[in-house]
Design a protein around this motif. Structure first.
Motif, PDB file in Angstrom:
ATOM      1  N   LYS A   7     -92.228 -33.724 -16.574  1.00  0.00           N
ATOM      2  CA  LYS A   7     -91.460 -34.609 -17.942  1.00  0.00           C
ATOM      3  C   LYS A   7     -90.008 -33.842 -17.671  1.00  0.00           C
ATOM      4  CE  LYS A   7     -94.673 -35.180 -21.524  1.00  0.00           C
ATOM      5  NZ  LYS A   7     -95.045 -34.455 -22.971  1.00  0.00           N
ATOM      6  N   VAL A   8     -89.079 -34.681 -18.168  1.00  0.00           N
ATOM      7  CA  VAL A   8     -87.665 -34.484 -17.971  1.00  0.00           C
ATOM      8  C   VAL A   8     -87.110 -34.756 -19.330  1.00  0.00           C
ATOM      9  CG1 VAL A   8     -87.628 -34.582 -15.379  1.00  0.00           C
ATOM     10  CG2 VAL A   8     -87.014 -36.500 -16.940  1.00  0.00           C
ATOM     11  N   ASN A   9     -85.896 -34.209 -19.611  1.00  0.00           N
ATOM     12  CA  ASN A   9     -84.860 -34.230 -20.456  1.00  0.00           C
ATOM     13  C   ASN A   9     -83.823 -35.046 -19.990  1.00  0.00           C
ATOM     14  OD1 ASN A   9     -86.555 -33.546 -22.700  1.00  0.00           O
ATOM     15  ND2 ASN A   9     -86.033 -31.515 -22.290  1.00  0.00           N
ATOM     16  N   ILE A  10     -82.748 -36.014 -20.316  1.00  0.00           N
ATOM     17  CA  ILE A  10     -81.685 -36.518 -19.814  1.00  0.00           C
ATOM     18  C   ILE A  10     -80.659 -36.457 -20.783  1.00  0.00           C
ATOM     19  CG2 ILE A  10     -80.692 -38.697 -18.899  1.00  0.00           C
ATOM     20  CD1 ILE A  10     -83.149 -39.561 -17.847  1.00  0.00           C
ATOM     21  N   ILE A  11     -79.738 -35.687 -20.221  1.00  0.00           N
ATOM     22  CA  ILE A  11     -78.604 -35.663 -21.172  1.00  0.00           C
ATOM     23  C   ILE A  11     -77.244 -36.643 -20.354  1.00  0.00           C
ATOM     24  CG2 ILE A  11     -76.636 -34.124 -21.979  1.00  0.00           C
ATOM     25  CD1 ILE A  11     -78.652 -31.844 -21.981  1.00  0.00           C
ATOM     26  N   TYR A  12     -76.852 -37.587 -21.268  1.00  0.00           N
ATOM     27  CA  TYR A  12     -75.939 -38.436 -20.390  1.00  0.00           C
ATOM     28  C   TYR A  12     -74.801 -38.987 -21.436  1.00  0.00           C
ATOM     29  CZ  TYR A  12     -77.791 -42.362 -23.450  1.00  0.00           C
ATOM     30  OH  TYR A  12     -78.035 -43.127 -24.508  1.00  0.00           O
ATOM     31  N   GLU A  13     -73.777 -39.251 -20.803  1.00  0.00           N
ATOM     32  CA  GLU A  13     -72.349 -39.444 -21.737  1.00  0.00           C
ATOM     33  C   GLU A  13     -72.631 -41.117 -22.303  1.00  0.00           C
ATOM     34  OE1 GLU A  13     -67.687 -39.521 -20.940  1.00  0.00           O
ATOM     35  OE2 GLU A  13     -69.125 -38.363 -19.574  1.00  0.00           O
ATOM     36  N   ASP A  14     -72.852 -41.083 -23.480  1.00  0.00           N
ATOM     37  CA  ASP A  14     -72.907 -42.494 -24.000  1.00  0.00           C
ATOM     38  C   ASP A  14     -71.430 -43.081 -24.217  1.00  0.00           C
ATOM     39  OD1 ASP A  14     -73.774 -44.750 -25.492  1.00  0.00           O
ATOM     40  OD2 ASP A  14     -74.007 -43.742 -27.094  1.00  0.00           O
ATOM     41  N   ASP A  15     -70.918 -43.711 -23.044  1.00  0.00           N
ATOM     42  CA  ASP A  15     -69.745 -44.336 -23.102  1.00  0.00           C
ATOM     43  C   ASP A  15     -70.047 -45.969 -22.632  1.00  0.00           C
ATOM     44  OD1 ASP A  15     -67.181 -45.332 -22.776  1.00  0.00           O
ATOM     45  OD2 ASP A  15     -66.675 -44.219 -21.401  1.00  0.00           O
ATOM     46  N   THR A  16     -69.941 -46.904 -23.639  1.00  0.00           N
ATOM     47  CA  THR A  16     -70.071 -48.193 -23.191  1.00  0.00           C
ATOM     48  C   THR A  16     -69.467 -48.869 -22.176  1.00  0.00           C
ATOM     49  OG1 THR A  16     -68.629 -49.050 -24.855  1.00  0.00           O
ATOM     50  CG2 THR A  16     -70.970 -48.531 -25.805  1.00  0.00           C
ATOM     51  N   GLY A  17     -68.382 -48.297 -21.766  1.00  0.00           N
ATOM     52  CA  GLY A  17     -67.731 -48.750 -20.396  1.00  0.00           C
ATOM     53  C   GLY A  17     -67.891 -47.812 -19.094  1.00  0.00           C
ATOM     54  N   SER A  18     -68.830 -47.011 -19.478  1.00  0.00           N
ATOM     55  CA  SER A  18     -69.163 -46.301 -18.139  1.00  0.00           C
ATOM     56  C   SER A  18     -70.175 -46.651 -17.364  1.00  0.00           C
ATOM     57  CB  SER A  18     -68.993 -44.708 -18.496  1.00  0.00           C
ATOM     58  OG  SER A  18     -70.293 -44.532 -18.955  1.00  0.00           O
ATOM     59  N   ALA A  19     -70.195 -46.329 -16.023  1.00  0.00           N
ATOM     60  CA  ALA A  19     -71.217 -46.837 -15.050  1.00  0.00           C
ATOM     61  C   ALA A  19     -72.499 -45.870 -15.508  1.00  0.00           C
ATOM     62  CB  ALA A  19     -70.812 -46.704 -13.748  1.00  0.00           C
ATOM     63  N   SER A  52     -67.593 -46.387  -9.499  1.00  0.00           N
ATOM     64  CA  SER A  52     -68.766 -45.744  -8.876  1.00  0.00           C
ATOM     65  C   SER A  52     -69.958 -46.890  -8.757  1.00  0.00           C
ATOM     66  CB  SER A  52     -69.293 -44.587  -9.495  1.00  0.00           C
ATOM     67  OG  SER A  52     -69.421 -44.891 -10.972  1.00  0.00           O
ATOM     68  N   GLU A  53     -70.027 -47.599  -9.867  1.00  0.00           N
ATOM     69  CA  GLU A  53     -71.339 -48.479  -9.931  1.00  0.00           C
ATOM     70  C   GLU A  53     -70.499 -49.924 -10.887  1.00  0.00           C
ATOM     71  OE1 GLU A  53     -73.934 -48.653  -8.629  1.00  0.00           O
ATOM     72  OE2 GLU A  53     -74.266 -46.662  -7.697  1.00  0.00           O
ATOM     73  N   ILE A  54     -70.879 -51.088  -9.852  1.00  0.00           N
ATOM     74  CA  ILE A  54     -70.238 -52.065 -10.812  1.00  0.00           C
ATOM     75  C   ILE A  54     -71.677 -53.125 -10.884  1.00  0.00           C
ATOM     76  CG2 ILE A  54     -68.949 -54.330 -10.459  1.00  0.00           C
ATOM     77  CD1 ILE A  54     -66.805 -52.633  -9.079  1.00  0.00           C
ATOM     78  N   PRO A  55     -71.988 -53.780 -11.897  1.00  0.00           N
ATOM     79  CA  PRO A  55     -73.021 -54.546 -12.026  1.00  0.00           C
ATOM     80  C   PRO A  55     -73.164 -55.609 -10.926  1.00  0.00           C
ATOM     81  CG  PRO A  55     -72.077 -54.357 -14.134  1.00  0.00           C
ATOM     82  CD  PRO A  55     -71.256 -53.788 -13.312  1.00  0.00           C
ATOM     83  N   SER A  56     -74.482 -56.062 -10.441  1.00  0.00           N
ATOM     84  CA  SER A  56     -74.585 -56.861  -9.282  1.00  0.00           C
ATOM     85  C   SER A  56     -74.131 -58.530  -9.800  1.00  0.00           C
ATOM     86  CB  SER A  56     -76.247 -57.059  -8.909  1.00  0.00           C
ATOM     87  OG  SER A  56     -76.794 -57.369  -9.863  1.00  0.00           O
ATOM     88  N   TRP A  57     -74.176 -58.778 -11.005  1.00  0.00           N
ATOM     89  CA  TRP A  57     -73.730 -60.005 -11.469  1.00  0.00           C
ATOM     90  C   TRP A  57     -72.397 -60.334 -11.388  1.00  0.00           C
ATOM     91  CZ3 TRP A  57     -70.091 -59.646 -15.291  1.00  0.00           C
ATOM     92  CH2 TRP A  57     -70.257 -58.735 -16.174  1.00  0.00           C
ATOM     93  N   VAL A  58     -71.633 -59.181 -11.049  1.00  0.00           N
ATOM     94  CA  VAL A  58     -69.919 -59.407 -11.199  1.00  0.00           C
ATOM     95  C   VAL A  58     -69.573 -60.110  -9.989  1.00  0.00           C
ATOM     96  CG1 VAL A  58     -67.916 -58.114 -10.543  1.00  0.00           C
ATOM     97  CG2 VAL A  58     -69.514 -57.254 -12.183  1.00  0.00           C
ATOM     98  N   SER A  59     -70.358 -60.162  -8.854  1.00  0.00           N
ATOM     99  CA  SER A  59     -70.099 -60.804  -7.723  1.00  0.00           C
ATOM    100  C   SER A  59     -70.296 -62.393  -7.922  1.00  0.00           C
ATOM    101  CB  SER A  59     -71.002 -60.708  -6.373  1.00  0.00           C
ATOM    102  OG  SER A  59     -70.757 -59.049  -6.172  1.00  0.00           O
TER     103      SER A  59
END
Length: 864
Positions: free
Chosen positions: A173-185, A135-142
């Motif tokens: 104001k918002v709360n963000i619930i996110y998946e803490d997976d170092t390898g995920s986008a 879904s998302e790949i860092p721009s520096w990969v290119s």
């Protein structure tokens, strides 16, 4: 359950079996398997798929259909080789190496970002293009791996869509619930994009809740309880679908989605894209959820044909739950990726002959020239695929601009509209669609807990953080901010016009804000700097908006006039007109005038009454009236009766002189009252004050000092005062003018309503505003609230209430200063009284002497 497992195992075995399976399509052979030799190796490509997931199974079917369609329509055909990574990056890298060794000319990677990185390294060394659908790949990969092609639409605009949704409903104001997976986008790429989008929309991230992918090592309820105890009730869930479903089930059990919670739940595409795959129990726990998902054109003939064939294959293989066999976004992306590679392979130059499927040297893969040419062909691809326009821009697939908004209602969800970057919300996306940046254009939305009322997005917490407001302690203008402690150890009490305006603005906000005030000594500049140093969250005071303070903070919309007034001392002349004729003289003057006039008249009456016996006859009242009439007609008219006594004439001469002076003074004063209008503006300008080097005054610890120096005043001609000192300084001539900000000037004139006025010219400044940190999420709403209360007249009413509380203490004194008092005529009145008394005494003595003579003469006549 056992039957379903058997079918699933059969399908996986079918996919990964080393034995090839072939079917005929337009006379061409299409082969799936671990690896199969083909008569034309130049048209072979590979794919690494995770068949342990539903998405992987869908992608496998979609790629099969893509190969079949290409072979049916193109002049050539391709051979597709599939490898199962089972979701393991190491297995994915091994599979890619195996494919490259067997001379595939390109690889489609359908795994995660971590898997794409491992495969990209192999493809880059071998000069084999790798299309990644992560879904998302860092721009520096290119830059690091030029042969890695990002073949999934960037979802950065999705974060803008979410921020616009929140901004549309004015939640700050918002709360963000996110998946803490170092390898995920989610945690490495898209989450920073979400932060940026929210910041640009002026929305504050109240809390971040990081959840590990597996919930077996922590309590999800304990994690969510931290958010439940807070005030903010807007939640963005940015996780994979499995973890997201667990979050919603737990939130529902904890009552966080019940009626009265004022909650808002928004899901990103990582969840919303897979809502079709959720079971009824998962959907029931997500009632009222608003989701943003990837948009692709619905209803096209190509998509309908693909969906029909997809369903047939899926149902035949039993690989997808029969409840829903619609192809998801992953299947559509896989189809487009294979189609793009097939077109590129068709037009690519033919490479070296096959080596029989084995490495023969250290050089693995294709020739570098051939690989670069194929890469160029891929990057120049442009066609309309199942997901829409498939076109590369700067080495990446063109970013998605449109997203679909869905609302979970009942047993499924409903599409409520679209969001398009640069255009806003709309019910449709054709050329006739109407766009608006307000989400209200999409109609009513079912929110968690129902019914259709818009939730506030906040609740009053039992233990919530309050906004820390700084106020000045010992403010010179207490009418605006007056901070004090009623007794030692008591809480701070803050009152004043500025505080009232701020509280009125808070009442206009669509959410609740609790504040606590903290008083500080020092200048207003130091108070503004406390915002910069984050000692306070805002400053509420009569704080002037000036340019040099913007380096530390930002200001709300001004709530007062934006100029400096020039206060000067004059002699006002307006009085009540009903008894205007009495105004020229003071009461003591009138009494003294009547007394002296009566005394003189009485003296003349006593002296002259013997000569007017025919007039001064009758009762005492009659004689008194005649006396007063004679007095006034004699004193104020040349037609008065003839005087016989020299003493009467002396009295009359003195009184006529006094009367002349009194009447002339009265006439002049009355004329002034009748003809001279009140001075409201005086021809005093900044230029004249600077030119004449007039001493001027301004507030202590105020920006006005530097401002006056900036417009030409010498420092030696500027004096500073407190509010109570201006009256004395102006009246005594110590200063010729005072520069006060308009609200301060109005208060000063309300206290000193006589003798002071403003010059016609003003000096433009910024007015008063509330101070907030830069990029504060409260600032736009506070500014809008200030405008609302200004337009409604609330600020004017508050100011009038402040000014009406003062009764001008100097009005009576200043009014008396315009009247003629007795002190101005003491000398004349003294002469008149002395003359009358002396003449009266002399007359009495003379009268006594005459009477004695008459008595002697009468005796002599009698004796004779």
């Amino acid at each position: 359950m056992a039957a379903s497992s058997c079918l699933l195992f059969s399908f996986i075995f079918f996919i990964v079996s080393p034995l090839p399976l072939s079917w005929s399509s337009s006379g061409r052979s299409v082969t799936f398997g671990e690896y199969t030799r083909s008569s034309d190796q130049n048209f072979s490509l590979g794919a690494v798929v995770d068949y342990s997931s539903r998405a992987g199974m869908e992608e496998g079917i979609a790629m099969r259909i893509a190969v079949e369609d290409f072979c049916a329509q193109a002049s050539g055909c391709i051979t597709l080789h599939l490898k199962n990574s089972r979701g393991n990056p190491s297995r994915g890298a091994h599979a890619a190496r195996n494919l490259i060794n067997n001379r595939v000319r390109a690889i489609v990677d359908l795994g995660t970002v971590r898997e794409a990185a491992s495969i990209a390294e192999i493809g880059n060394r071998s000069k084999v293009p790798v299309l990644s659908l992560a879904s998302e790949i860092p721009s520096w990969v290119s830059w690091k791996w030029p042969f890695l092609v990002k073949a999934a639409h960037s979802q950065h605009s999705q974060m803008e869509a979410i921020a616009t949704v929140i901004q549309s409903w004015r939640w700050r104001k918002v709360n963000i619930i996110y998946e803490d997976d170092t390898g995920s986008a989610s945690s490495t790429i898209t989450l920073p994009s979400l932060f940026t989008a929210l910041q640009d929309a002026g929305i504050e991230v109240n809390d971040l809740l990081a959840l590990p992918p597996s919930s077996e090592y922590y309590s999800l309820s304990e994690k969510l309880d931290r958010l439940r105890r807070g005030q903010c009730r807007v939640f963005i869930v940015h996780t994979k679908v499995k973890l997201g479903v667990a979050v919603f089930r737990e939130a529902k059990d904890m009552g966080m989605m019940d009626s009265g919670q004022e909650s808002v739940w928004i899901t990103t595409a990582d969840i919303t894209n897979y809502m079709d795959t959720l079971d009824p129990t998962a959907i029931s726990s997500m009632q009222g959820v608003l989701g943003v998902r990837t948009y692709f054109p619905h209803g096209t003939k190509k998509l309908k044909d693909f969906s029909s064939r997809f369903k047939s294959i899926s149902q035949a293989r039993g690989s997808i739950h029969k409840r829903n066999v619609e192809p998801g976004i992953d299947a559509l992306r896989a189809y487009d990726a294979v189609w793009a590679l097939a077109l590129a392979l068709k037009n690519a130059p033919v490479g070296a002959p096959s080596t029989g499927g084995r490495e023969t040297s250290n050089k693995v893969g294709t020739d570098s020239t051939e690989g670069q040419a194929l890469l160029d062909n891929i990057l120049s691809s442009s066609f309309i695929g199942l997901t829409g326009q498939f076109k590369f821009v700067n080495g990446s697939l063109e970013p998605a601009r449109t997203f679909e908004l869905v609302n979970v209602v009942g047993r499924a969800y409903r599409e409520i509209g679209y969001w398009t970057k640069g255009l806003g919300f709309s019910k449709g996306i054709d050329e006739n669609s109407t766009y608006n940046y307000s989400m209200s254009i999409l109609g009513p939305i079912l929110w968690p807990g129902g019914p259709w009322a818009i939730p506030r997005g906040w609740v009053i917490p039992t233990k919530g953080n309050k906004l820390k407001i700084g106020v000045p302690f010992g403010n010179a203008h207490m009418e605006f901010v007056y901070a004090r402690y009623e007794s030692p150890g008591a809480n701070l009490t803050v009152t004043g016009f500025s505080i009232n305006v701020f509280n009125a603005a808070l009442m206009q906000l669509p959410y609740h804000v609790e504040c606590e005030f903290h008083a500080f000594n020092g200048t207003y500049d130091s108070l503004v700097q406390r915002v910069y140093s984050k000692e306070v969250d805002a400053v509420v005071a009569d704080t002037a908006i000036v340019a040099n303070r913007y380096q530390y903070a930002e200001f709300s919309q001004p709530y007062s006039d934006s100029n400096l007034q020039i206060i000067i001392y004059v002699q006002p002349t307006t009085f009540g007109r009903a008894w205007l004729i009495l105004k020229p003289f003071t009461s003591s003057m009138w009494i003294a005038t009547i007394f002296v006039n009566t005394l003189c008249g009485f003296t003349v009456y006593v002296i002259e009454r013997m000569h007017y016996k025919d007039v001064f006859r009758g009762s005492v009242l009659n004689q008194t009236i005649v006396m007063l009439t004679l007095t006034f007609t004699t004193l104020f008219s040349l037609q008065g009766r003839k005087l016989h006594s020299n003493m009467s004439r002396i009295i009359m001469v003195v009184w006529l002189f006094v009367a002349l002076v009194i009447t002339q003074s009265y006439t002049a004063s009355l004329t002034s009252f009748l003809t001279v209008e009140k001075l409201t503006q005086v021809d005093v300008t900044v230029e004249s004050l600077v030119r004449d080097r007039v001493q001027v005054g301004c507030d202590r610890n105020s920006f006005v000092v530097k401002h006056l120096e900036g417009i030409g005043f010498r420092p030696s001609n500027i004096r500073t005062y407190s509010e109570d000192d201006y009256t004395r300084a102006l009246k005594s001539g110590e200063i010729g003018a005072a520069f006060l900000e308009s609200p301060h000037a109005r208060v000063f004139l309300a206290k000193n309503c006589k003798g002071f006025t403003t010059a016609k010219q003003t000096v433009e400044v910024g007015g008063f505003g509330f101070v907030f940190p830069k990029n504060s999420p409260y600032l736009p709403d506070i500014s809008e609230a200030v405008l609302r209360i200004a337009e409604s007249g609330t600020i004017r009413d508050l100011e009038n209430s402040m000014l009406n509380s003062y009764k001008c203490a100097s009005s009576e004194a200043d009014s008396n200063q315009q009247k003629i008092g007795i002190e101005s005529f003491l000398g004349l009145f003294g002469v008149a009284i002395a003359t009358s008394v002396v003449c009266l005494v002399l007359f009495v003595l003379h009268l006594g002497s005459d009477n004695s003579s008459d008595v002697s003469n009468d005796k002599k006549k009698t004796e004779c």
